[in-house]
Structures are given as C-alpha cells and as structure tokens.
Design a protein around this motif. Structure first.
Motif, short mmCIF file in Angstrom:
data_model
loop_
_atom_site.label_atom_id
_atom_site.label_comp_id
_atom_site.label_asym_id
_atom_site.label_seq_id
_atom_site.Cartn_x
_atom_site.Cartn_y
_atom_site.Cartn_z
N LEU A 1 0.76 -1.10 0.07
CA LEU A 1 -0.06 -0.16 0.17
C LEU A 1 1.04 1.43 0.10
CD1 LEU A 1 -2.79 1.52 0.11
CD2 LEU A 1 -2.90 1.19 2.63
N ILE A 2 1.97 1.28 0.85
CA ILE A 2 2.88 2.34 0.99
C ILE A 2 3.47 2.74 -0.60
CG2 ILE A 2 5.16 3.49 1.57
CD1 ILE A 2 4.28 2.12 4.34
N ASP A 3 3.77 1.48 -1.37
CA ASP A 3 4.37 1.85 -2.60
C ASP A 3 3.32 2.30 -3.74
OD1 ASP A 3 7.08 0.59 -3.03
OD2 ASP A 3 6.31 -1.01 -1.88
N ALA A 4 1.86 1.77 -3.38
CA ALA A 4 0.97 2.19 -4.30
C ALA A 4 0.67 3.85 -4.05
CB ALA A 4 -0.39 1.52 -3.97
N LEU A 5 0.61 4.12 -2.81
CA LEU A 5 0.46 5.68 -2.48
C LEU A 5 1.57 6.35 -2.98
CD1 LEU A 5 -0.96 5.36 1.06
CD2 LEU A 5 -2.32 5.89 -1.21
N GLN A 6 2.92 6.13 -2.79
CA GLN A 6 3.88 6.70 -3.45
C GLN A 6 3.88 6.68 -4.95
OE1 GLN A 6 7.22 4.24 -1.89
NE2 GLN A 6 7.67 5.68 -0.27
N VAL A 7 3.36 5.82 -5.70
CA VAL A 7 2.89 5.63 -7.22
C VAL A 7 2.12 6.97 -7.37
CG1 VAL A 7 1.57 4.55 -9.09
CG2 VAL A 7 3.80 3.68 -7.89
N GLY A 8 1.25 7.19 -6.45
CA GLY A 8 0.19 8.48 -6.81
C GLY A 8 1.17 9.60 -6.79
N CYS A 9 1.99 9.75 -5.68
CA CYS A 9 2.60 11.10 -5.57
C CYS A 9 3.60 11.17 -6.83
CB CYS A 9 3.82 10.93 -4.12
SG CYS A 9 2.93 10.70 -2.72
N MET A 10 4.10 10.21 -7.18
CA MET A 10 5.08 10.26 -8.53
C MET A 10 4.13 10.54 -9.76
SD MET A 10 7.06 6.77 -7.37
CE MET A 10 8.15 6.62 -9.07
N VAL A 11 3.07 9.98 -9.87
CA VAL A 11 2.10 10.15 -11.18
C VAL A 11 1.58 11.68 -11.05
CG1 VAL A 11 -0.07 9.83 -12.23
CG2 VAL A 11 1.43 7.91 -11.44
N GLU A 12 1.35 12.51 -9.75
CA GLU A 12 0.85 13.65 -9.82
C GLU A 12 1.84 14.44 -10.07
OE1 GLU A 12 -2.08 13.95 -9.88
OE2 GLU A 12 -2.88 12.16 -9.32
N VAL A 13 3.09 14.29 -9.75
CA VAL A 13 4.22 15.50 -9.75
C VAL A 13 4.54 15.26 -11.27
CG1 VAL A 13 6.88 15.84 -9.38
CG2 VAL A 13 5.21 15.23 -7.48
N THR A 14 4.63 14.19 -11.90
CA THR A 14 4.72 14.01 -13.32
C THR A 14 3.95 14.87 -14.04
OG1 THR A 14 6.22 11.98 -12.91
CG2 THR A 14 5.37 12.53 -15.32
N ASP A 15 2.47 14.59 -13.86
CA ASP A 15 1.43 15.24 -14.35
C ASP A 15 1.59 16.96 -14.30
OD1 ASP A 15 0.16 13.12 -15.32
OD2 ASP A 15 -1.48 13.13 -13.63
N ILE A 16 2.08 17.25 -13.18
CA ILE A 16 2.08 18.88 -12.98
C ILE A 16 3.37 19.40 -13.74
CG2 ILE A 16 2.67 20.32 -11.25
CD1 ILE A 16 0.96 18.71 -9.10
N ASN A 17 4.24 18.82 -13.81
CA ASN A 17 5.58 19.03 -14.63
C ASN A 17 5.38 19.19 -16.18
OD1 ASN A 17 7.04 18.98 -12.31
ND2 ASN A 17 8.08 17.17 -12.76
#
Length: 439
Positions: A353-369
């Motif tokens: 679950l922690i990895d899954a939520l970290q993926v969420g962080c990664m996706v959103e930062v990539t989207d914003i960039n």
C-alpha cells in the motif's frame, strides 16, 4: 509526428525508477437485454458505469444508465453519490459512494448482484433467503425487501471494515451476518417506514459523513470553473459546454498535447483503479473514480471539439471516434512510452500500500511538470489553457491527498519518501482550500 521532447523525457525519467509489467483479466460475455442498468445502493448518481470491454454508459438519471451497444459482463459502477433523499440531484445530506458495484448478469447493479459473483454465495442466498436468480440479478433495494436488507448489512460490513470491493467478502464472513440479515428482513417487512427512511437511519448509525452545503458549493465552483458554467449537476454536459468556447487554429504540437494528455489522464485513472484492487484505499479509489475519470473526459471533450483522430499522430486525420478511444483497455495506450510507464508503475505499486500511494505522488508530480509546460505551449488556445489549468489544480489536490494518506500510515515524510524530486512544499503546490482534498 511532432513529439514534445520535455514530455517524453519526463516519462523516461519516471520509468527509470522502477521496472515492471501490467495485468489482464477475462470476463463473461452475456449481454444485458435492453442495454439499460439500474445502479442502486440507494440510487447512485454520477457513477462511472462501464462494461468489461470499457464501453461507457450514458446517465439517464435517478440511478439508471444506458449502453449504446449490448454490454459485456461484468458491468462495473465506480464512484458517484448515493441519493439519500431521492430528489434526483446531488444535494446536501447525500453520501459519497465508495463501494465498487458489479453486475454479473441482469439489469440491476447492486451489492447483492456483486457478491453473487461467487457461486457458493449465490447458492447460499437462494437457499437461506429464498431469492431467485431473477431477483438476484434484476431486483433492487427499492423494489425488493430481501435485497434491501442484504444490501444494508453488506454495506454496513464494508463500511465498518473499510472495504471498497464487496467481492472480497467470503461465504464464511457472509454466514456470520445471517442473523443481522434476518433481523433486517423482519424490519423491512414489519416496518411502515420507507426503504429510503431505513437507509437514512443506517447512514446515521454508521456515522457516515454527508455532503454539506459547503461541499456542494465547492463542487459547483469547481465545475463552473471547469466548464464555464452549468454547475455540479451539469458536469456530464461538459463536452457541449467546451464546444461553445472560442475555437483556435491548433498547431501540430498543441494537437499532440491533447493526444498525450488524454493518454496520461487515462494512465492515472487506470493505475489508481488497478492498485486499489490490490491494496484498497480511499485515496486511490476516490481520485480514480471522481477525478481522473472526469479529467480524461474533459480532454476527450477537446479532442471531440477539434475532431482529432489521436490514434493517427502523423496528421490527426480521420476524425474523432469515441469507439476507437473506448476500445483501449485499462493499461493499454496509443503511445508506447505511456504503456511502458503504466507497466513500470504497476510493478512498483503492487508491492505494498505504501508503494501504491508513493506511485500516486509520482504520477501527480509528473502530471504537474508536464502541465506546467503544456499550459505555456497551449497559449493562444483558451479552451486548452482552461482545461489544462483545471487538471493541474486537481493534481495539486491529489498530491496532498496522497501525502496525507502516507502520513496516516506512519510514513512521516509523506510523498517525500518517494524521492527528492517528488518532495514538494505548500509554496510549490497550493494546499487545498479549507483543508479539504477534492477527489
């Protein structure tokens, strides 16, 4: 084909962090007679209702949805709002739907139909409570007291155990609820109050948060800002509203941005749904069902407006085709770099679950960039700038939702645990208004 180098390099950088592969599933191919389905806990409004092939339904209102072509089972309903007061609109005291409903046959997508995917459970339901297969697959809580009672007890079990997928309930767990179900059936049979009244009492007993006037106002403001007017209950008219905005002469690079962004928003929706199936969590599910699905639809509204064929990235000729886009299954994309990224993220996120939520962080930062640069590139095309700006605001909220979810699990540095490049401050990413994370 015109490619935006900053986009490709952003995806490549994220993909290098992890490696992996996607997943697939099979399903029954029985068709629903009439192409209409009822989605009911109470009536569920603004749900995302799709069949096993990804065909999207059209909302008719009051929990009813229609498919243009015979759907393929299972039919899945995700997100939306339980219409507690049965007034046909999302209003104060209604409730967020966090349960994934699946119809495995018939015309009713309900909790009973969902759990009946297990043949042993279906047999138990028929033997213990006298339900026929026709009732299991076609009756709703509003039309059948036994269906209503079982739905109530299963719903309560899901809420109390933080389950988003009732299909994970075992026969033994269901048998432990038999006395509760029988008591609830007696209540329905002997009580003079309506199904709606009993459902409202259950919501109060479970201390489920209801929508407030502030929630409704925030949602109205969000959708007014997104679509230039029309309000929350006009959200599904977004395509028509976007089409009224001034039309620009798009460059090939701007056309590519639309193609890329549709794929990127679809990736966010797909990966959050996929990871939620492995390690269910409200942030993953709500963001996928209530935001990323809408974001994908917003970009698709622009693609339709400009009549672009985004499966032909040489000259975009051939015109927009909803059928072509809906044919892309979860985890499948026109752009190889996006499909590879999905596989990479799935491999990382499926570990915990922690990895899954970290993926969420990664996706959103990539989207914003990407969106920071997309907005600059879209300059001069007001409708593109408006939609991209809205997507970026949503990604800010999503980032902080994932950050908060990680901290709630004891990861003290939240999204920063995913790596320095994903560690953001409130100065960089505006915090949600009033401290609420808009999914």
């Amino acid at each position: 084909m015109v490619k935006s180098s900053y986009i490709v390099s952003g995806v490549a950088a994220l993909a290098l962090l992890v490696a992996g592969c996607g997943s697939s599933s099979s399903s029954d191919t029985t068709a629903i007679s009439g192409y209409d389905v009822t989605v009911e806990r109470g009536p569920i409004l603004h749900s995302v209702v799709i069949d096993a092939n990804g065909q999207k339904s059209f909302e008719l209102g009051n929990g009813k949805y229609r498919f243009a072509q015979p759907p393929v089972y299972p039919v899945t309903a995700m997100g939306g709002f339980i219409d507690i007061d049965r007034d046909g609109i999302v209003s104060v005291n209604d409730v967020n739907n966090t349960i994934i409903l699946r119809g495995h046959n018939g015309s009713a997508t309900t909790l009973v139909n969902t759990i009946a995917a297990d043949e042993e459970i279906k047999t138990w339901l028929t033997e213990q409570f006298g339900l026929t297969e026709d009732e299991i697959y076609n009756a709703t809580p509003n039309t059948n007291a036994t269906i209503a009672a079982i739905s109530d007890v299963v719903f309560a079990y899901c809420v109390e155990n933080n389950l988003t997928s009732p299909e994970s309930i075992t026969l033994d767990q269901l048998k432990s609820l038999e006395n509760d179900i029988n008591d609830r059936i007696s209540l329905y049979i002997n009580s003079e109050v309506t199904t709606a009244d009993l459902e409202e009492q259950l919501v109060d007993e479970l201390n489920i948060s209801r929508l407030t006037s502030d929630d409704i106002l925030n949602m109205q403001n969000m959708y007014n800002g997104t679509f230039g007017g029309g309000g929350w209950n006009s959200m599904h008219n977004g395509t028509a509203i976007i089409s009224t905005l001034p039309t620009s002469e798009l460059t090939n690079e701007q056309k590519y941005l639309l193609a890329y962004m549709w794929n990127e928003e679809k990736l966010a929706k797909d990966i959050y749904f996929a990871l939620n199936e492995i390690t269910p969590h409200q942030a993953l599910y709500n963001i996928a069902a209530n935001s990323e699905t809408t974001h994908e639809a917003m970009v698709e509204a622009l693609i339709e407006k400009y009549d672009l064929n985004i499966t032909n990235l040489t000259d975009y000729s051939g015109g927009y085709s909803a059928d072509e886009l809906s044919a892309f299954a979860p985890g499948q994309y026109e752009l190889p770099e996006i499909e590879n990224l999905y596989n990479v993220l799935y491999e990382k996120g499926s570990q915990s679950l922690i990895d899954a939520l970290q993926v969420g962080c990664m996706v959103e930062v990539t989207d914003i960039n990407d969106l920071d640069k997309d907005i600059a590139t879209a300059s001069g095309a007001d409708d593109l700038v408006m939609v991209f700006s809205n997507l970026r605001s949503g990604s800010y909220n999503h980032y902080w939702a994932f950050d908060s979810a990680l901290k709630a699990l004891g990861v003290s540095d939240g999204c920063c645990s995913a790596g320095e490049e994903y560690c953001k401050t409130a100065d960089e990413y505006p915090l949600p208004h009033n401290g609420h994370y808009n999914f």
